[in-house]
Scaffold this active site. Structure first.
Site, PDB file in Angstrom:
ATOM      1  CG  ASP A 132      54.103  36.763  70.431  1.00 52.35           C
ATOM      2  OD1 ASP A 132      53.421  36.220  69.547  1.00 52.35           O
ATOM      3  OD2 ASP A 132      55.276  36.443  70.679  1.00 52.35           O
ATOM      4  CB  CYS A 187      59.473  46.956  51.492  1.00 54.97           C
ATOM      5  SG  CYS A 187      59.202  46.494  53.220  1.00 54.97           S
ATOM      6  CB  CYS A 190      64.484  47.283  49.745  1.00 56.27           C
ATOM      7  SG  CYS A 190      65.731  46.703  50.923  1.00 56.27           S
ATOM      8  CB  CYS A 197      67.037  35.168  55.063  1.00 57.04           C
ATOM      9  SG  CYS A 197      66.382  33.814  56.086  1.00 57.04           S
ATOM     10  CB  CYS A 213      62.265  31.223  60.405  1.00 57.57           C
ATOM     11  SG  CYS A 213      62.575  32.714  61.383  1.00 57.57           S
ATOM     12  CB  CYS A 240      67.642  34.875  63.648  1.00 59.65           C
ATOM     13  SG  CYS A 240      68.587  35.442  62.219  1.00 59.65           S
ATOM     14  CB  CYS A 243      65.200  39.765  58.275  1.00 64.04           C
ATOM     15  SG  CYS A 243      64.088  39.630  59.687  1.00 64.04           S
TER      16      CYS A 243
END
Length: 314
Positions: A132, A187, A190, A197, A213, A240, A243
């Site tokens: 990252d 997923c 779903c 969020c 976000c 956060c 999710c």
């Protein structure tokens, strides 16, 4: 077993010994399939104030522009899920990934150790390590290495243990045996992440409006959080996890075994008043090796003020 297969198995075994949860290997190539999505996201301005996401566009898609004669991308995942053992009791919330030592340092150190083990066995190689920290599409490479899929919330999800993982890579000129890319997306229908969020930042399947976000608002955004989000940040002051908290796949999450990811100090029990009275020397002492340093003292204080004001108005 071929020498490439033997070396690939050795790398996977060494990665697990060093504390990584999963390791997969893919051929270094241009990620042509990712170009349309990245282009659309940038053109629509979904990167908000993260202008750097538009830099080095070709390097983001092609690791061979980052490492000369690159042939392989070794992808690793490291679990950071703390479970409930930390006893987090603070009314202000910090994303789980920031509980301990800044993951950039931990993952980078482990990747260099892995590269050293590879060189001890294979001889000198040309390589770079990433986590990252450069124009690398970490999640796409993890998918190409067979480790999981990119979920509706844009997180990389594994079928075995969910999504609480850091991702890192070694890009190298060493030719190896490659894993099959992960097939499919689990997923299904779903939409729990979208529905939960608080700011409506997840706008579609694998579509994130960064400007909405909470992680962006509390970390990357250099200015104060806009007033339009008052009452929507739900006490988050750094990052956060909403999710991920509602994702069904995270019922399979395992508690990490990495001491560096344990919280340092008693800040996880701080009261609202303690957070609001935080001064810079205490911030430096408590969070000097933490990912919270990325936001900085002034930004964190502004986040605390915003969260406190929102709470009092609810």
């Amino acid at each position: 077993m071929s020498s490439k297969a033997a070396m690939s198995d050795f790398i996977r075994q060494m990665a697990l010994q060093l504390g990584f949860s999963f390791c997969g290997i893919s051929r270094a190539r241009r990620l042509d399939e990712e170009e349309p999505r990245l282009t659309k996201w940038l053109k629509e301005g979904r990167n908000a104030g993260m202008g750097y996401m538009g830099n080095h566009f070709d390097k983001r898609l092609d690791p061979r522009l980052l490492v000369d004669d690159a042939k392989s991308v070794i992808s690793v995942l490291m679990n950071y899920y703390p479970g409930n053992r930390t006893g987090f009791a603070s009314p202000y919330k910090v994303s789980r990934y920031a509980f301990g030592t800044d993951y950039h340092f931990v993952i980078r150190d482990k990747l260099y150790q892995l590269a050293q083990r590879i060189e001890e066995k294979a001889g000198a190689i040309n390589y770079r390590v990433f986590t990252d920290s450069a124009p690398v599409l970490d999640r796409a490479w993890a998918v190409n290495a067979g480790l999981g899929w990119i979920g509706r919330n844009t997180m990389m999800i594994t079928r075995r243990h969910g999504s609480y993982f850091f991702i890192g890579e070694i890009i190298t000129d060493l030719e190896l045996e490659y894993d099959m890319p992960f097939g499919g997306n689990y997923c299904g229908d779903c939409t729990r992440c979208m529905d939960a969020c608080p700011t409506g930042a997840i706008t579609g399947n694998r579509e994130l409006d960064a400007g909405k976000c909470i992680s962006y608002l509390t970390i990357e955004l250099k200015d104060n959080i806009p007033g339009e989000f008052e009452g929507q940040t739900d006490g988050w002051i750094f990052g956060c996890d909403v999710c991920q908290e509602v994702c069904p796949w995270n019922r399979f999450s395992l508690i990490h075994q990495i001491p560096d990811f344990e919280p340092s100090g008693n800040w996880i029990e701080w009261s609202r008043e303690t957070w609001e009275q935080l001064e810079k020397p205490v911030f430096e002492e408590m969070f000097g090796k933490s990912a919270l340093k990325r936001a900085g003292f002034r930004k964190l204080k502004n986040n605390i003020t915003f969260a406190g004001h929102s709470k009092r108005k609810l």
